[in-house]
Motif scaffolding. Structure first.
Motif, short mmCIF file in Angstrom:
data_model
loop_
_atom_site.label_atom_id
_atom_site.label_comp_id
_atom_site.label_asym_id
_atom_site.label_seq_id
_atom_site.Cartn_x
_atom_site.Cartn_y
_atom_site.Cartn_z
N SER A 51 0.44 -21.13 5.08
CA SER A 51 0.63 -19.45 4.81
C SER A 51 2.45 -19.92 5.17
O SER A 51 2.74 -20.64 5.63
CB SER A 51 0.00 -19.28 6.35
N LEU A 52 2.43 -18.70 4.31
CA LEU A 52 4.03 -18.56 4.63
C LEU A 52 4.45 -17.69 4.90
O LEU A 52 3.74 -16.78 5.79
CB LEU A 52 4.37 -18.12 2.61
N PRO A 53 6.35 -17.25 5.22
CA PRO A 53 6.29 -15.81 5.59
C PRO A 53 5.35 -14.66 5.81
O PRO A 53 5.08 -14.37 4.85
CB PRO A 53 7.55 -16.42 5.52
N GLU A 54 5.43 -14.09 6.74
CA GLU A 54 5.09 -12.97 7.09
C GLU A 54 6.00 -11.86 5.79
O GLU A 54 7.25 -11.78 5.55
CB GLU A 54 4.77 -11.90 7.60
N THR A 55 4.70 -10.95 5.05
CA THR A 55 5.73 -9.85 3.53
C THR A 55 5.05 -8.55 3.78
O THR A 55 5.79 -7.46 2.95
CB THR A 55 4.82 -10.65 2.45
N GLN A 72 0.41 -9.51 6.77
CA GLN A 72 -0.20 -9.76 5.25
C GLN A 72 1.32 -11.96 5.52
O GLN A 72 2.11 -11.44 5.17
CB GLN A 72 0.79 -8.85 4.41
N HIS A 73 0.87 -12.78 4.86
CA HIS A 73 1.06 -13.94 4.48
C HIS A 73 0.44 -14.50 3.45
O HIS A 73 -0.52 -14.82 3.05
CB HIS A 73 1.16 -15.35 5.62
N SER A 92 2.30 -20.48 -5.68
CA SER A 92 1.76 -19.02 -4.19
C SER A 92 1.10 -17.80 -4.60
O SER A 92 0.71 -17.42 -6.12
CB SER A 92 3.38 -18.12 -3.77
N PHE A 93 -0.12 -17.83 -3.50
CA PHE A 93 -0.57 -16.95 -4.02
C PHE A 93 -0.78 -15.38 -2.67
O PHE A 93 -0.25 -16.11 -1.93
CB PHE A 93 -2.15 -17.59 -3.59
N ASP A 94 -0.55 -14.38 -3.72
CA ASP A 94 0.01 -13.32 -2.65
C ASP A 94 -1.08 -12.62 -1.34
O ASP A 94 -2.38 -13.60 -2.06
CB ASP A 94 -0.45 -11.59 -3.40
N ALA A 95 -0.74 -11.96 -0.40
CA ALA A 95 -1.65 -11.66 0.92
C ALA A 95 -2.66 -10.86 -0.36
O ALA A 95 -2.18 -10.20 -0.66
CB ALA A 95 -0.47 -11.31 1.66
N PRO A 96 -3.86 -11.28 -0.01
CA PRO A 96 -4.32 -9.12 0.19
C PRO A 96 -3.82 -8.02 0.23
O PRO A 96 -2.99 -7.85 1.26
CB PRO A 96 -6.00 -9.47 0.72
N SER A 97 -3.97 -7.48 -0.50
CA SER A 97 -3.11 -5.93 -0.48
C SER A 97 -3.84 -5.17 0.02
O SER A 97 -3.39 -3.46 0.12
CB SER A 97 -2.82 -5.54 -1.77
N LEU A 113 -6.28 -13.51 5.47
CA LEU A 113 -6.52 -14.60 5.11
C LEU A 113 -6.13 -15.34 3.75
O LEU A 113 -5.47 -14.45 3.16
CB LEU A 113 -8.01 -14.77 4.75
N PRO A 114 -5.98 -16.61 3.36
CA PRO A 114 -5.75 -17.42 2.17
C PRO A 114 -6.59 -16.51 0.86
O PRO A 114 -7.94 -16.07 1.47
CB PRO A 114 -5.86 -18.59 2.10
#
Length: 129
Positions: A51-55, A72-73, A92-97, A113-114
């Motif tokens: 998981s990457l930092p929150e966006t 959203q991560h 990298s994959f975007d967090a669900p929108s 979730l991923p």
């Protein structure tokens, strides 16, 4: 940050793979394997995620539950060759929108979730048909 992976992994005096690039392990995802895996040593690739930092955040509601916030991560995924331990690709994959359709927890805050299906689809690109 740097992702570490305890690779390569060998199984005893493992012979050369007669059918390489047809199996992948996806630990920590809902489907643990892609391709043909009869024995653990059949695994050619390992796909790891982090998981990457929150966006951002989503403020969500579902029927019969308290409103909740989803942090959203984005997810970073890396594919490694199990036998040599080398990272072959990273994406990298975007967090669900959108808010999840279901919320089973009573928590008022949770992490996204991923995007498992997108990650699996990307992983399949490395496997021979």
């Amino acid at each position: 940050g740097v992702q570490t992976c305890a690779l390569p992994i060998f199984f005893g005096n493992e012979p050369a793979d007669p059918d390489p690039h047809n199996a992948m392990q996806l630990p920590f995802l809902s489907t643990p394997f892609l391709g043909t895996v009869n024995r653990i040593r059949d695994i050619d690739f390992v796909l790891l995620t982090r998981s990457l930092p929150e966006t951002g955040t989503l403020h969500c509601t579902v029927p019969n539950k308290k409103p909740f916030t989803v942090h959203q991560h984005p997810t970073e995924a890396s594919i490694y060759d199990r036998r040599v331990g080398r990272e072959l690709s990273r994406r990298s994959f975007d967090a669900p929108s959108q808010c999840p359709k279901f919320h089973f927890s009573e928590a008022v805050e949770e992490d996204s979730l991923p995007p498992v299906e997108a990650i699996q689809q990307w992983g399949r690109e490395f496997l021979r048909p």
